[in-house]
Motif scaffolding. Structure first.
Motif, short mmCIF file in Angstrom:
data_model
loop_
_atom_site.label_atom_id
_atom_site.label_comp_id
_atom_site.label_asym_id
_atom_site.label_seq_id
_atom_site.Cartn_x
_atom_site.Cartn_y
_atom_site.Cartn_z
N UNK A 243 1.45 -16.18 8.54
CA UNK A 243 0.69 -14.96 8.30
C UNK A 243 0.38 -14.22 9.60
N UNK A 244 0.16 -14.98 10.66
CA UNK A 244 -0.03 -14.32 11.96
C UNK A 244 1.22 -13.57 12.38
N UNK A 245 2.38 -14.05 11.90
CA UNK A 245 3.65 -13.39 12.21
C UNK A 245 3.95 -12.27 11.19
N UNK A 246 2.96 -11.90 10.39
CA UNK A 246 3.06 -10.82 9.40
C UNK A 246 4.08 -11.11 8.32
N UNK A 247 4.19 -12.35 7.94
CA UNK A 247 5.09 -12.73 6.85
C UNK A 247 4.25 -12.93 5.59
N UNK A 248 4.69 -12.30 4.53
CA UNK A 248 4.01 -12.44 3.25
C UNK A 248 4.29 -13.83 2.69
N UNK A 249 3.26 -14.51 2.22
CA UNK A 249 3.45 -15.87 1.69
C UNK A 249 2.98 -15.93 0.22
N UNK A 250 3.91 -16.27 -0.64
CA UNK A 250 3.64 -16.36 -2.08
C UNK A 250 3.86 -17.80 -2.54
N UNK A 251 3.42 -18.09 -3.75
CA UNK A 251 3.69 -19.44 -4.28
C UNK A 251 4.29 -19.38 -5.67
#
Ligand SMILES: *Cc1c(COP(=O)(O)O)cnc(C)c1O
Ligand code: SF4
Length: 335
Positions: A243-251
């Motif tokens: 998230x710090x790398x601006x990547x969206x994380x979904x599950x």
């Protein structure tokens, strides 16, 4: 961020964990203090689909509890050997949508690349447990055919790294592949479907973050977590790094009898995901794959569970309930 140039003999901590996974049911039974009477059926079920449990994941299981929700996801059982009508080897007919080695094109606008044939963990309910990955392990030259296929179809705007588990591939290969894809101008998004950061959180290291971020493609990571106990402090750290790398994380989760097919667990799962910085995306109904019938949940039960979730949670914490139908250009949204 400048990645340290990995020497060929350099083995990352995550690769060590991968190599060091528990593969012998006898060891699993000893480590978790399980009933030896269940060992023989476990050994039989493993001949079809081997045991594989990374130790960081095993560490989150309760010793001496045969009903532990993480254990149930990886424990080989005699029931897997039953032949039941309606349960097939390739329920999704993925083999029919495999135009070039390593590429599955069944969703409109999205091409799926089988980046790695193996997984870090073998989930007993997996719909790909019988997939002939041996035929889908392309060389660099064969990757060129997959890349040419994507380049020739301008309707493909998203490339999905899949598997197996795509993050079981090494970062040098993933960097190369991502650069090739970024060179195809009609591709805008890169999606990574992975369970590796859940079972071996050390997988999210600098080399991994490098290829995910040093690209014009927008990256989305879709994790696969079925139970709140899967989220420990190390998983939190891995997700924070993404998230710090601006990547969206979904599950995405799979509805599994005995594991998460209860309103209480699903509510706690959504809340634990959000606390870790992950948005619940999909809740899959089990695919009718041979050997996984003991995880099945009736559709009526799933519908009732979702009603309870909607009544209890904010909308953004309610996953979409979906199932896969062979030949359809997208998943079927159920309710
Ligand atoms: C469903 C699915 C996709 C496509 O997902 P959408 O979010 O519907 O585009 C890709 N890969 C895997 C492994 C999936 O299960
Ligand atoms: S593909 Fe996903 S669900 Fe299947 S065994 Fe691998 S990690 Fe588990």
């Amino acid at each position: 961020m400048i990645p340290h140039a990995a020497a060929p003999w350099h083995i990352s901590p995550w690769q060590q964990e991968l190599a060091n996974a528990v593969r012998d049911p006898r060891e699993l039974f000893a480590l978790l203090d399980l009933d030896p009477a269940e060992l023989e059926p476990a050994l039989s079920a493993c001949r079809d689909f081997p045991l594989r449990v990374p130790r960081p994941y095993l560490a989150r299981m309760r010793r001496g509890d045969p009903a532990d929700p993480l254990l149930l996801q990886v424990l080989p059982k005699g029931q897997e050997l039953l032949t039941l009508s309606g349960y097939e080897h390739d329920p999704l007919k993925e083999l029919a949508a495999n135009p070039v080695p390593g590429l599955v094109h069944k969703y409109a606008g999205r091409a799926l690349l089988i980046v790695s044939p193996t997984c870090a963990v073998n989930c007993r309910y997996c719909f790909r447990r019988h997939f002939p990955y041996g035929d889908n392990k392309p060389s660099r030259e064969q990757w060129q055919h997959a890349l040419d296929y994507i380049a020739a179809d301008s309707s493909i705007s998203e490339v999905i790294y899949s598997g197996g588990d795509p993050l079981a591939a090494n970062d040098r290969h993933l960097l190369w592949l991502t650069q090739q894809i970024a060179a195809i101008s009609h591709v805008h998004r890169l999606r990574v479907h992975t369970r590796l950061p859940v079972v071996i959180p050390a997988r999210i290291d600098d080399d991994c973050l490098h290829w995910l971020t040093a690209t014009r493609l927008q990256s989305v990571v879709v994790l696969h977590i079925n139970h709140p106990n899967e989220l420990d402090a190390q998983v939190h750290q891995a997700v924070s790094a993404l998230r710090r790398a601006h990547i969206m994380v979904l599950n995405q989760a799979v509805l599994l009898a005995g594991v998460n097919a209860s309103a209480d667990v699903l509510i706690r799962l959504s809340e634990a995901l959000f606390a870790a910085g992950i948005l619940p995306y999909y809740l899959h109904l089990l695919d009718p794959v041979m050997g996984a019938a003991h995880f099945a949940t009736p559709l009526a039960v799933a519908r009732k569970l979702l009603g309870t979730l909607r009544a209890s949670l904010p909308g953004y914490l309610v996953p979409r309930v979906v199932s896969e139908k062979s030949g359809e250009p997208s998943k079927v949204h159920l309710f």
